[in-house]
Design an enzyme around this catalytic site. Structure first.
Site, short mmCIF file in Angstrom:
data_model
loop_
_atom_site.label_atom_id
_atom_site.label_comp_id
_atom_site.label_asym_id
_atom_site.label_seq_id
_atom_site.Cartn_x
_atom_site.Cartn_y
_atom_site.Cartn_z
CB SER A 1 -13.05 -4.69 5.19
OG SER A 1 -12.35 -5.86 4.80
CB CYS A 2 -10.46 -7.47 9.41
SG CYS A 2 -9.13 -6.54 10.17
N PRO B 1 -9.89 0.15 3.57
CG PRO B 1 -7.76 0.33 2.70
CD PRO B 1 -8.50 0.36 3.99
CB THR B 2 -12.55 -4.09 0.26
OG1 THR B 2 -13.03 -5.43 0.35
CG2 THR B 2 -11.99 -3.83 -1.13
CE1 TYR C 1 -3.28 -5.31 10.40
CE2 TYR C 1 -5.49 -5.62 9.51
CZ TYR C 1 -4.24 -5.02 9.45
OH TYR C 1 -3.96 -4.13 8.43
CE LYS D 1 -4.09 -1.58 10.50
NZ LYS D 1 -3.22 -0.44 10.12
CD1 TRP E 1 -5.89 -24.03 3.38
CD2 TRP E 1 -6.36 -22.75 5.15
NE1 TRP E 1 -4.86 -24.16 4.27
CE2 TRP E 1 -5.12 -23.39 5.36
CE3 TRP E 1 -6.85 -21.89 6.13
CZ2 TRP E 1 -4.38 -23.20 6.52
CZ3 TRP E 1 -6.11 -21.69 7.28
CH2 TRP E 1 -4.88 -22.35 7.48
CG LEU F 1 -6.18 -3.00 -0.20
CD1 LEU F 1 -5.24 -2.06 0.54
CD2 LEU F 1 -6.94 -2.25 -1.28
CG ASP G 1 -15.39 -21.50 4.45
OD1 ASP G 1 -14.50 -21.79 3.63
OD2 ASP G 1 -16.50 -22.04 4.48
CB VAL H 1 -0.95 0.00 1.21
CG1 VAL H 1 -1.75 1.30 1.25
CG2 VAL H 1 -1.89 -1.19 1.16
#
Length: 317
Positions: free
Chosen positions: A109-110, A164-165, A137, A141, A203, A167, A270, A16
């Site tokens: 986005s997480c 951001p979604t 994480y 954030k 996965w 990246l 997932d 980024v």
């Protein structure tokens, strides 16, 4: 923001940060300040405060972070929580103490709850439990977002958080132990194709849906935010469109030329079922993405092949 104003880009060697630096340079910004981690340890408060005080940038862009995929986040929770907390706090606080006029904090986005309503809206932060595999994480954030919001509220700072979604793009991490899903797939399919089109194991079930944004587009969003007085403190940055992991795998398989079997290991997690961003707020302020997914994957794969011998591989522990 004038093109001669001093701008510090933290994390300029990451995917980024390098895209942001590239974009600003292309746009004619001529007073850009960068430091490598060996020159400035962002985890050390005294070093960061001394640097910001000495350089006196007009704007600070925080693209520095410890990042990784599900396996890395789940394996090294303390490193992801501690390092990201201390890096962002040092930079945000030093910027405030030294009257930095504009700060852009890049998150992820997480930060949104695992089962938040889709598409994800900015006001859903802290309304439910996080995805367990990357909560460390995410918590870091969220703290950065709240620091910027608090400074904006209490001190009137023009500090903005961009979320951001997922990246991807040039400069990504392709290490199979620590990378995100899209670059990991590129690496797996490319290697398998070179080895006689061996089967590729991925996965999960392939059914979760994800949104992907080409990294040069988030750099464009940073430039837009630098140039404009934003109406709020927190913005989603994405395409507003998602795709199943299965369909993503099929796209990457086709682009890399792999002709073998895809095996889905359903014993592996997932992650979050769906993560689609509501990008209506930043679109209302005037920014929209430019790069479609197929084009972005092709560009990324070309970069991967051209840089195969020196691509970044990140290991933790």
């Amino acid at each position: 923001m004038q093109k001669t104003d001093k701008i510090y880009v933290a994390g300029h060697r990451g995917m980024v940060g390098s895209a942001v630096l590239r974009k600003l340079t292309e746009e004619g910004f001529s007073n850009l300040v960068v430091r490598t981690s060996s020159e400035l340890d962002l985890r050390k408060q005294e070093e960061v405060h001394s640097f910001i005080s000495r350089e006196k940038p007009k704007a600070v862009i925080i693209a520095a972070a410890k990042v990784g995929g599900i396996l890395a986040n789940d394996s090294y929770p303390y490193a992801f929580l501690h390092d990201n907390l201390i890096i962002e706090d040092n930079l945000i606080h030093a910027s405030h103490e030294n009257d930095v006029e504009k700060l852009i904090f890049l998150g992820s986005s997480c930060i949104y709850p695992k089962y938040a309503d889709q598409p994800l809206k900015e006001d859903s932060v802290l309304t439910g439990p996080l995805e367990p595999t990357n909560q460390w994480y995410a918590i870091a954030k969220i703290a950065g977002v709240k620091l910027c919001e608090a400074l904006r509220k209490e001190h009137g700072r023009d500090y903005v958080s961009l979320m951001p979604t997922n990246l991807y793009g040039p400069g990504d991490n392709f290490d199979l132990k620590t990378s995100h899903v899209l670059p990991a797939m590129i690496r797996k399919f490319h290697d398998a194709a070179e080895q006689g089109h061996e089967p590729v194991t991925l996965w999960g079930s392939g059914q979760p849906m994800r949104e992907f944004l080409y990294v040069d587009d988030v750099a464009d969003a940073v430039l837009f935010t630098l140039r404009n007085k934003m109406s709020d403190h927190l913005y989603n940055v994405g395409t507003g469109k998602d795709i199943t992991i299965l369909k993503l795998a099929q796209k990457i398989q086709k682009i890399t030329g792999h002709k073998g079997e895809i095996i889905w290991d359903t014993g592996k997690p997932d992650g979050t079922p769906r993560k689609l961003m509501d990008v209506s707020k930043i679109e209302a302020d005037g920014w929209v993405y430019k790069t479609e997914l197929d084009d972005g994957i092709e560009k990324t794969y070309r970069w991967f092949k051209q840089n195969r011998e020196r691509i970044r591989e990140v290991r933790f522990g």
